[in-house]
Design a protein around this motif. Structure first.
Motif, PDB file in Angstrom:
ATOM      1  N   MET A  98       3.414   1.434 -11.054  1.00  0.00           N
ATOM      2  CA  MET A  98       4.029   1.974 -10.103  1.00  0.00           C
ATOM      3  C   MET A  98       4.329   1.046  -8.711  1.00  0.00           C
ATOM      4  O   MET A  98       3.311   0.536  -8.122  1.00  0.00           O
ATOM      5  N   ASP A  99       5.699   0.734  -8.582  1.00  0.00           N
ATOM      6  CA  ASP A  99       5.967  -0.021  -7.449  1.00  0.00           C
ATOM      7  C   ASP A  99       5.769   0.480  -6.082  1.00  0.00           C
ATOM      8  O   ASP A  99       5.813   1.703  -5.925  1.00  0.00           O
ATOM      9  N   ARG A 100       6.061  -0.282  -5.135  1.00  0.00           N
ATOM     10  CA  ARG A 100       6.087  -0.020  -3.771  1.00  0.00           C
ATOM     11  C   ARG A 100       7.145   0.963  -3.266  1.00  0.00           C
ATOM     12  O   ARG A 100       6.922   2.104  -2.673  1.00  0.00           O
ATOM     13  N   THR A 101       8.258   0.889  -4.016  1.00  0.00           N
ATOM     14  CA  THR A 101       9.629   1.881  -3.689  1.00  0.00           C
ATOM     15  C   THR A 101       8.808   3.274  -4.104  1.00  0.00           C
ATOM     16  O   THR A 101       9.026   4.359  -3.658  1.00  0.00           O
ATOM     17  N   PHE A 102       8.418   3.450  -5.635  1.00  0.00           N
ATOM     18  CA  PHE A 102       8.043   4.498  -5.877  1.00  0.00           C
ATOM     19  C   PHE A 102       6.837   5.503  -5.175  1.00  0.00           C
ATOM     20  O   PHE A 102       6.695   6.548  -4.851  1.00  0.00           O
ATOM     21  N   ARG A 103       5.818   4.537  -5.089  1.00  0.00           N
ATOM     22  CA  ARG A 103       4.923   4.758  -4.078  1.00  0.00           C
ATOM     23  C   ARG A 103       5.019   5.525  -2.740  1.00  0.00           C
ATOM     24  O   ARG A 103       4.780   6.667  -2.525  1.00  0.00           O
ATOM     25  N   GLY A 104       5.948   4.858  -2.066  1.00  0.00           N
ATOM     26  CA  GLY A 104       6.411   5.366  -0.960  1.00  0.00           C
ATOM     27  C   GLY A 104       7.214   6.420  -1.009  1.00  0.00           C
ATOM     28  O   GLY A 104       7.130   7.555  -0.206  1.00  0.00           O
ATOM     29  N   ALA A 105       8.180   6.838  -1.920  1.00  0.00           N
ATOM     30  CA  ALA A 105       8.832   7.939  -2.405  1.00  0.00           C
ATOM     31  C   ALA A 105       8.058   9.096  -2.622  1.00  0.00           C
ATOM     32  O   ALA A 105       8.152  10.352  -1.954  1.00  0.00           O
ATOM     33  N   ILE A 106       6.741   8.968  -3.675  1.00  0.00           N
ATOM     34  CA  ILE A 106       5.938   9.964  -3.652  1.00  0.00           C
ATOM     35  C   ILE A 106       5.430  10.628  -2.416  1.00  0.00           C
ATOM     36  O   ILE A 106       5.285  11.806  -2.300  1.00  0.00           O
ATOM     37  N   SER A 163      -4.503   2.489  -2.855  1.00  0.00           N
ATOM     38  CA  SER A 163      -6.067   1.960  -3.334  1.00  0.00           C
ATOM     39  C   SER A 163      -6.432   2.754  -4.658  1.00  0.00           C
ATOM     40  O   SER A 163      -7.736   2.499  -4.908  1.00  0.00           O
ATOM     41  N   THR A 164      -5.546   3.348  -5.311  1.00  0.00           N
ATOM     42  CA  THR A 164      -5.978   3.865  -6.388  1.00  0.00           C
ATOM     43  C   THR A 164      -5.924   2.975  -7.757  1.00  0.00           C
ATOM     44  O   THR A 164      -4.882   2.557  -7.884  1.00  0.00           O
ATOM     45  N   PRO A 165      -7.245   2.674  -8.327  1.00  0.00           N
ATOM     46  CA  PRO A 165      -6.926   1.651  -9.670  1.00  0.00           C
ATOM     47  C   PRO A 165      -5.917   2.124 -10.772  1.00  0.00           C
ATOM     48  O   PRO A 165      -5.833   3.364 -10.861  1.00  0.00           O
ATOM     49  N   GLY A 166      -5.348   1.078 -11.075  1.00  0.00           N
ATOM     50  CA  GLY A 166      -4.394   1.547 -12.166  1.00  0.00           C
ATOM     51  C   GLY A 166      -2.885   1.993 -11.500  1.00  0.00           C
ATOM     52  O   GLY A 166      -1.966   2.222 -12.346  1.00  0.00           O
ATOM     53  N   VAL A 167      -2.769   2.129 -10.000  1.00  0.00           N
ATOM     54  CA  VAL A 167      -1.790   2.682  -9.582  1.00  0.00           C
ATOM     55  C   VAL A 167      -0.972   1.666  -9.082  1.00  0.00           C
ATOM     56  O   VAL A 167       0.466   1.452  -9.329  1.00  0.00           O
ATOM     57  N   LYS A 168      -1.489   0.619  -8.418  1.00  0.00           N
ATOM     58  CA  LYS A 168      -0.825  -0.232  -7.756  1.00  0.00           C
ATOM     59  C   LYS A 168      -0.646  -1.415  -8.689  1.00  0.00           C
ATOM     60  O   LYS A 168      -1.553  -2.208  -9.050  1.00  0.00           O
ATOM     61  N   ASN A 169       0.621  -1.716  -9.055  1.00  0.00           N
ATOM     62  CA  ASN A 169       0.795  -2.699  -9.964  1.00  0.00           C
ATOM     63  C   ASN A 169       1.678  -3.892  -9.486  1.00  0.00           C
ATOM     64  O   ASN A 169       1.466  -4.974  -9.694  1.00  0.00           O
ATOM     65  N   LYS A 170       2.432  -3.462  -8.350  1.00  0.00           N
ATOM     66  CA  LYS A 170       3.310  -4.394  -7.778  1.00  0.00           C
ATOM     67  C   LYS A 170       3.526  -3.990  -6.346  1.00  0.00           C
ATOM     68  O   LYS A 170       3.359  -2.941  -5.807  1.00  0.00           O
TER      69      LYS A 170
END
Length: 151
Positions: free
Chosen positions: A1-9, A143-150
């Motif tokens: 999940m990239d920064r854009t997607f995390r921000g959107a969620i 900070s969730t393991p497996g979520v922060k890929n990029k």
């Protein structure tokens, strides 16, 4: 999940929580004279929603707009660091709300250019709720393991 997607969620979740406050404030507490979804409807239709279909489309549009603002916030945090992220989120929500609600006043958008102090107070509370929620969800996703890929 990239920064854009995390921000959107994060922004969408923040927007949903903000809308819950807004609907409680409007329908139950009767604090304000219009809802966030009314603002979206005015931008889409040029008038408040007239039926359930327009209300739903306006609400979805408003939540997606909140997701877009979440994307912007997620990239701002890269530049200013995430220390004190809840305070920065609250400030971001307040500033974004101020700008967003100043635009209809500047351009004299009917129904939105003259709101009372109760509506503004309710919306500023909602904006702070949005900012804090968005910041908290983004921090959790970062900070969730497996979520922060990029980044």
């Amino acid at each position: 999940m990239d920064r854009t997607f995390r921000g959107a969620i994060a922004g969408i979740i923040g927007g949903i929580i903000m809308d819950v406050w807004d609907l409680i404030s409007y329908h139950f507490l009767q604090i304000g004279s219009f809802r966030y979804l009314d603002w979206a409807a005015m931008m889409i239709y040029g008038e408040p929603p007239e039926n359930i279909y327009e209300t739903i489309v306006s609400l979805i549009t408003q939540v997606l707009w909140a997701g877009f603002l979440g994307i912007i916030f997620s990239f701002i945090l890269i530049k200013i660091t995430s220390r004190g992220y809840l305070i920065k989120g609250a400030l971001y929500g307040f500033i974004a709300s101020f700008i967003i609600f100043a635009i209809p006043v500047l351009f004299k958008v009917p129904h939105l250019d003259q709101t009372g102090p109760n509506t503004q107070i309710s919306h500023f509370i909602g904006a702070i709720i949005y900012g804090v929620t968005t910041a908290a969800v983004l921090h959790w996703l970062d900070s969730t393991p497996g979520v922060k890929n990029k980044s």
